[in-house]
Write a protein that holds these residues in place. Structure first.
Motif, short mmCIF file in Angstrom:
data_model
loop_
_atom_site.label_atom_id
_atom_site.label_comp_id
_atom_site.label_asym_id
_atom_site.label_seq_id
_atom_site.Cartn_x
_atom_site.Cartn_y
_atom_site.Cartn_z
N LEU A 136 -62.08 26.15 -75.99
CA LEU A 136 -62.38 27.00 -77.32
C LEU A 136 -63.99 26.61 -76.44
CD1 LEU A 136 -60.58 26.53 -79.86
CD2 LEU A 136 -61.19 28.94 -78.27
N LEU A 137 -64.16 25.20 -76.69
CA LEU A 137 -65.73 24.97 -76.88
C LEU A 137 -66.46 25.24 -75.30
CD1 LEU A 137 -68.56 22.92 -77.35
CD2 LEU A 137 -67.12 20.94 -76.05
N ILE A 138 -66.06 25.60 -74.17
CA ILE A 138 -66.71 25.92 -72.62
C ILE A 138 -66.42 27.51 -73.41
CG2 ILE A 138 -66.57 26.25 -70.58
CD1 ILE A 138 -64.95 23.38 -70.20
N THR A 139 -65.48 28.42 -73.79
CA THR A 139 -65.71 29.70 -73.57
C THR A 139 -66.94 30.07 -74.30
OG1 THR A 139 -63.77 29.82 -74.32
CG2 THR A 139 -63.74 30.52 -72.30
N ARG A 140 -67.27 29.33 -75.53
CA ARG A 140 -67.82 30.45 -76.46
C ARG A 140 -69.80 29.34 -76.60
NH1 ARG A 140 -65.41 27.55 -81.71
NH2 ARG A 140 -63.46 29.29 -81.99
N LYS A 141 -69.34 28.76 -75.08
CA LYS A 141 -71.67 27.72 -75.28
C LYS A 141 -71.68 28.45 -73.55
CE LYS A 141 -71.48 25.55 -78.52
NZ LYS A 141 -72.53 26.50 -80.01
N CYS A 142 -71.00 28.98 -72.96
CA CYS A 142 -70.78 30.11 -71.63
C CYS A 142 -70.65 31.72 -71.67
CB CYS A 142 -70.55 29.11 -70.48
SG CYS A 142 -70.56 27.07 -70.82
N SER A 143 -71.58 31.68 -70.49
CA SER A 143 -71.23 33.05 -70.38
C SER A 143 -69.69 33.51 -69.52
CB SER A 143 -72.39 33.92 -69.36
OG SER A 143 -72.66 33.00 -68.30
N PRO A 144 -69.72 34.43 -69.81
CA PRO A 144 -68.42 34.37 -68.93
C PRO A 144 -68.27 34.90 -67.54
CG PRO A 144 -68.12 36.41 -71.15
CD PRO A 144 -70.24 35.47 -70.77
N ASP A 145 -69.87 35.27 -66.85
CA ASP A 145 -69.93 35.75 -65.68
C ASP A 145 -70.52 33.50 -64.95
OD1 ASP A 145 -69.48 37.85 -66.26
OD2 ASP A 145 -72.02 38.04 -66.22
N TYR A 146 -70.81 33.30 -65.72
CA TYR A 146 -70.68 31.83 -64.96
C TYR A 146 -69.76 30.92 -64.74
CZ TYR A 146 -73.59 27.55 -65.35
OH TYR A 146 -73.72 26.53 -64.65
N LEU A 147 -68.91 30.96 -65.69
CA LEU A 147 -66.98 31.03 -65.30
C LEU A 147 -66.82 31.06 -64.40
CD1 LEU A 147 -66.27 29.85 -69.09
CD2 LEU A 147 -67.56 27.86 -67.41
#
Length: 156
Positions: free
Chosen positions: A101-112
């Motif tokens: 959840l932390l990663i998905t909230r603080k990163c754009s979806p394209d970045y991941l």
């Protein structure tokens, strides 16, 4: 002359938009701060951080770049989400979900990149096997988070 000016203006606007869109990556400072303040405390309360010295397998996140390490962490959290299969969470699965959840909230979806499909992940049968696998992944995640903190600190 007016056409060239309008075309130049359009190209500059496009480049600025592309540049601002490309910078929409992850806020590493907030990610690492939240990890240290919340998730690491959870891991310590489960006594998972003290047993790291026994990890003698390959490096779970071999890259020396913050983005690749974060993507590795995100991939491991997704694998564990797929293992859960909608059943009640164990005490070890809660920090993993917090990480995702932390990663998905603080990163754009394209970045991941693309989210992993659960159909490609082989399910682990048996409570003992599942717990052992979860412990290995937790140790790998802790190592990756430590590595991410170090890489981010030296890349500033």
């Amino acid at each position: 002359m007016c056409l060239v000016g309008a075309l130049l203006h359009s190209v500059l606007a496009f480049l600025l938009l592309a540049n601002s869109y490309g910078k929409r990556g992850c806020n590493y400072k907030e990610i690492l701060g939240s990890y240290s303040e919340v998730i690491f405390v959870e891991l310590q309360s489960l006594n998972l951080t003290s047993s790291l010295n026994t990890f003698k397998e390959r490096d779970p996140c071999p890259s020396e770049k913050a983005r690749r390490i974060l993507v590795s962490i995100y991939g491991m959290t997704q694998q564990m989400r797929c293992q859960r299969g909608g059943k009640q969470q164990s005490d070890l699965e809660k920090p993993v979900e917090s990480m995702e959840l932390l990663i998905t909230r603080k990163c754009s979806p394209d970045y991941l990149g693309k989210r992993a499909s659960c159909s490609a992940v082989q399910k682990i049968r048996g409570k003992k096997r599942k717990r052992i696998r979860l412990m290995k992944v937790m140790k790998a995640l802790i190592i990756c988070w430590q590595k991410l903190q170090i890489v981010y600190m030296f890349s500033k």
